[in-house]
Motif scaffolding. Sequence first.
Motif, PDB file in Angstrom:
ATOM      1  N   GLY A   1      49.388  49.950  39.845  1.00 35.08           N
ATOM      2  CA  GLY A   1      50.479  50.401  40.710  1.00 35.08           C
ATOM      3  C   GLY A   1      50.207  50.070  42.169  1.00 35.08           C
ATOM      4  N   TRP A   2      51.291  49.835  42.903  1.00 32.62           N
ATOM      5  CA  TRP A   2      51.166  49.542  44.339  1.00 32.62           C
ATOM      6  C   TRP A   2      52.177  50.383  45.107  1.00 32.62           C
ATOM      7  N   SER A   3      51.722  50.997  46.165  1.00 38.31           N
ATOM      8  CA  SER A   3      52.646  51.714  47.054  1.00 38.31           C
ATOM      9  C   SER A   3      52.054  51.721  48.458  1.00 38.31           C
ATOM     10  N   ARG A   4      52.747  52.388  49.341  1.00 33.39           N
ATOM     11  CA  ARG A   4      52.289  52.373  50.731  1.00 33.39           C
ATOM     12  C   ARG A   4      50.949  53.091  50.847  1.00 33.39           C
ATOM     13  N   THR A   5      50.885  54.285  50.267  1.00 31.55           N
ATOM     14  CA  THR A   5      49.626  55.036  50.258  1.00 31.55           C
ATOM     15  C   THR A   5      49.090  55.059  48.826  1.00 31.55           C
ATOM     16  N   ARG A   6      47.778  55.156  48.693  1.00 30.63           N
ATOM     17  CA  ARG A   6      47.169  55.065  47.359  1.00 30.63           C
ATOM     18  C   ARG A   6      47.578  56.250  46.485  1.00 30.63           C
ATOM     19  N   ARG A   7      47.952  55.976  45.246  1.00 31.44           N
ATOM     20  CA  ARG A   7      48.345  57.038  44.314  1.00 31.44           C
ATOM     21  C   ARG A   7      47.432  56.976  43.106  1.00 31.44           C
ATOM     22  N   GLU A   8      46.568  57.965  42.980  1.00 35.38           N
ATOM     23  CA  GLU A   8      45.596  57.959  41.881  1.00 35.38           C
ATOM     24  C   GLU A   8      46.229  58.528  40.613  1.00 35.38           C
ATOM     25  N   VAL A   9      46.333  57.728  39.578  1.00 37.54           N
ATOM     26  CA  VAL A   9      46.837  58.179  38.288  1.00 37.54           C
ATOM     27  C   VAL A   9      45.784  57.756  37.258  1.00 37.54           C
TER      28      VAL A   9
ATOM     29  N   ALA B   1      50.009  46.524  52.569  1.00 36.36           N
ATOM     30  CA  ALA B   1      50.169  45.068  52.612  1.00 36.36           C
ATOM     31  C   ALA B   1      48.849  44.348  52.340  1.00 36.36           C
ATOM     32  N   GLY B   2      47.743  44.945  52.770  1.00 32.78           N
ATOM     33  CA  GLY B   2      46.433  44.312  52.622  1.00 32.78           C
ATOM     34  C   GLY B   2      46.026  44.116  51.171  1.00 32.78           C
ATOM     35  N   GLU B   3      46.524  44.961  50.260  1.00 35.93           N
ATOM     36  CA  GLU B   3      46.120  44.873  48.846  1.00 35.93           C
ATOM     37  C   GLU B   3      47.222  44.304  47.959  1.00 35.93           C
ATOM     38  N   LEU B   4      48.349  43.900  48.589  1.00 35.17           N
ATOM     39  CA  LEU B   4      49.483  43.422  47.795  1.00 35.17           C
ATOM     40  C   LEU B   4      49.130  42.143  47.019  1.00 35.17           C
ATOM     41  N   GLY B   5      48.448  41.220  47.681  1.00 36.67           N
ATOM     42  CA  GLY B   5      48.101  39.938  47.045  1.00 36.67           C
ATOM     43  C   GLY B   5      47.223  40.148  45.824  1.00 36.67           C
ATOM     44  N   GLU B   6      46.205  41.010  45.954  1.00 37.26           N
ATOM     45  CA  GLU B   6      45.295  41.277  44.833  1.00 37.26           C
ATOM     46  C   GLU B   6      46.067  41.962  43.698  1.00 37.26           C
ATOM     47  N   PHE B   7      46.961  42.874  44.069  1.00 40.29           N
ATOM     48  CA  PHE B   7      47.790  43.566  43.068  1.00 40.29           C
ATOM     49  C   PHE B   7      48.611  42.557  42.273  1.00 40.29           C
ATOM     50  N   LEU B   8      49.290  41.663  42.986  1.00 38.63           N
ATOM     51  CA  LEU B   8      50.207  40.723  42.329  1.00 38.63           C
ATOM     52  C   LEU B   8      49.479  39.683  41.477  1.00 38.63           C
ATOM     53  N   SER B   9      48.235  39.354  41.877  1.00 34.26           N
ATOM     54  CA  SER B   9      47.554  38.200  41.278  1.00 34.26           C
ATOM     55  C   SER B   9      47.332  38.333  39.765  1.00 34.26           C
ATOM     56  N   GLN B  10      47.330  39.565  39.234  1.00 37.97           N
ATOM     57  CA  GLN B  10      47.055  39.755  37.793  1.00 37.97           C
ATOM     58  C   GLN B  10      48.259  40.307  37.036  1.00 37.97           C
ATOM     59  N   VAL B  11      49.439  40.323  37.658  1.00 35.96           N
ATOM     60  CA  VAL B  11      50.591  40.997  37.046  1.00 35.96           C
ATOM     61  C   VAL B  11      51.371  40.052  36.123  1.00 35.96           C
ATOM     62  N   ASP B  12      51.590  40.496  34.871  1.00 40.29           N
ATOM     63  CA  ASP B  12      52.433  39.723  33.947  1.00 40.29           C
ATOM     64  C   ASP B  12      53.888  40.157  34.064  1.00 40.29           C
TER      65      ASP B  12
ATOM     66  N   ASP C   1      60.630  38.359  47.759  1.00 42.24           N
ATOM     67  CA  ASP C   1      61.179  37.076  48.204  1.00 42.24           C
ATOM     68  C   ASP C   1      60.345  35.923  47.637  1.00 42.24           C
ATOM     69  N   ALA C   2      60.615  34.720  48.091  1.00 38.05           N
ATOM     70  CA  ALA C   2      59.908  33.548  47.539  1.00 38.05           C
ATOM     71  C   ALA C   2      58.400  33.679  47.729  1.00 38.05           C
ATOM     72  N   ALA C   3      57.985  34.157  48.903  1.00 38.07           N
ATOM     73  CA  ALA C   3      56.549  34.259  49.183  1.00 38.07           C
ATOM     74  C   ALA C   3      55.891  35.238  48.218  1.00 38.07           C
ATOM     75  N   LEU C   4      56.521  36.391  48.004  1.00 41.47           N
ATOM     76  CA  LEU C   4      55.933  37.388  47.091  1.00 41.47           C
ATOM     77  C   LEU C   4      55.901  36.849  45.658  1.00 41.47           C
ATOM     78  N   LEU C   5      57.012  36.268  45.225  1.00 40.60           N
ATOM     79  CA  LEU C   5      57.059  35.759  43.842  1.00 40.60           C
ATOM     80  C   LEU C   5      55.987  34.682  43.613  1.00 40.60           C
ATOM     81  N   SER C   6      55.716  33.883  44.654  1.00 37.98           N
ATOM     82  CA  SER C   6      54.732  32.798  44.489  1.00 37.98           C
ATOM     83  C   SER C   6      53.322  33.345  44.296  1.00 37.98           C
ATOM     84  N   ARG C   7      53.098  34.618  44.649  1.00 29.61           N
ATOM     85  CA  ARG C   7      51.770  35.219  44.490  1.00 29.61           C
ATOM     86  C   ARG C   7      51.560  35.775  43.075  1.00 29.61           C
TER      87      ARG C   7
END
Length: 316
Positions: free
Chosen positions: A168-176, A185-196, A213-219
Amino acid sequence: MFNMVTLAVAEGEYPAFQSWKDEFSAIAPDLDIIWWEDAQCIPDRVDYLLVWKPAHGAVARFRNLKAILCAGAGVDHLLADPHWPHDVPLVRMGGRETAALMEEYVTWACLSLLRETRTWARQQERRIFHRRLVTRTAATTTVGIMGMGHLGGHVARRLHHFGFKVRGWSRTRREVPGIRSFAGAGELGEFLSQVDILVSLLPNTAQTRDMIDAALLSRLPRGAMLVNAGRGEQVCEVSLLAALDNGHLAGAVLDVFREEPLPMASRLWEHPMVTVTPHAASEASRTEQAAYLAEVIHEIEHGVPPALLYDAGRGY
Ligand code: NDP
């Protein structure tokens, strides 16, 4: 339970009012329920106003409200009213059934993408009995949820229990428990890199508009898929269509759109890799909504702030 508390209903057309009145009468018989345009309705004596999509300026005449209750979980459209009374607490729709419906919608959407049911539906229309084996299961699929709030948290837990790998990704960390959490924003790239399968359950704010957008989808990894049940404004449709057409994305299930109903001319209607649903992911029964709203009024009357209170500082 409620001492002289008046709730004016401004949701839907007048016929809807009677069913709201019946539901509230069964749950909270001492709540005074009135149709907002009734001659008997004196705006200054109304304590709570239940709304969904009132005309701009129509709410401003209720000057003594303790709270405005929104019949939906997203309130962005209300705040676009230039006469909106921003000093009145605004409560979003919640409740167990709202969450359960969203859990089941997203689970269905993820399974539908894995099993390519859009292709099956198109084949059936043309009486084609063609089989392409799918061997991917929930256990080998990572779902990434953008927006780990009330709904995102419930969906994450349900998908995890179903057997998906969930992050999961959000503005503040949510522990589940069992879910890998990413924040900012700093962890968005790592989050997206493994998402199916990327699932958006973000609210519509100035920050989330056009976020996908295009930039996010490309990640996202090549072959990833998208489920959008947040708001249409979050997705740049041109970029989504381009990513589907060039094979970077392998499918999408979309429940919300920039313009609703989705315009007849939209390419999304006929795209072979897109499933369109009519903003129907989660709308609880009137009985459940009335029970939730009666509970919210009870909380406010007893000085307890409701959990799903709109926060102007956050923008949702
Ligand atoms: P919540 O307010 O509980 O959760 C919102 C989540 O989004 C929070 O985790 C929040 O993170 C995160 N978020 C907000 N802004 C940002 C940002 N700029 N960057 C990263 N994360 C952000 O909302 P709900 O879960 O109740 O509902 C979510 C949305 O679902 C609604 O706003 C509505 O648009 C949509 N919805 C759609 C329905 C349908 O039928 N399709 C039905 C019901 C709702 P943090 O807390 O860290 O700030």
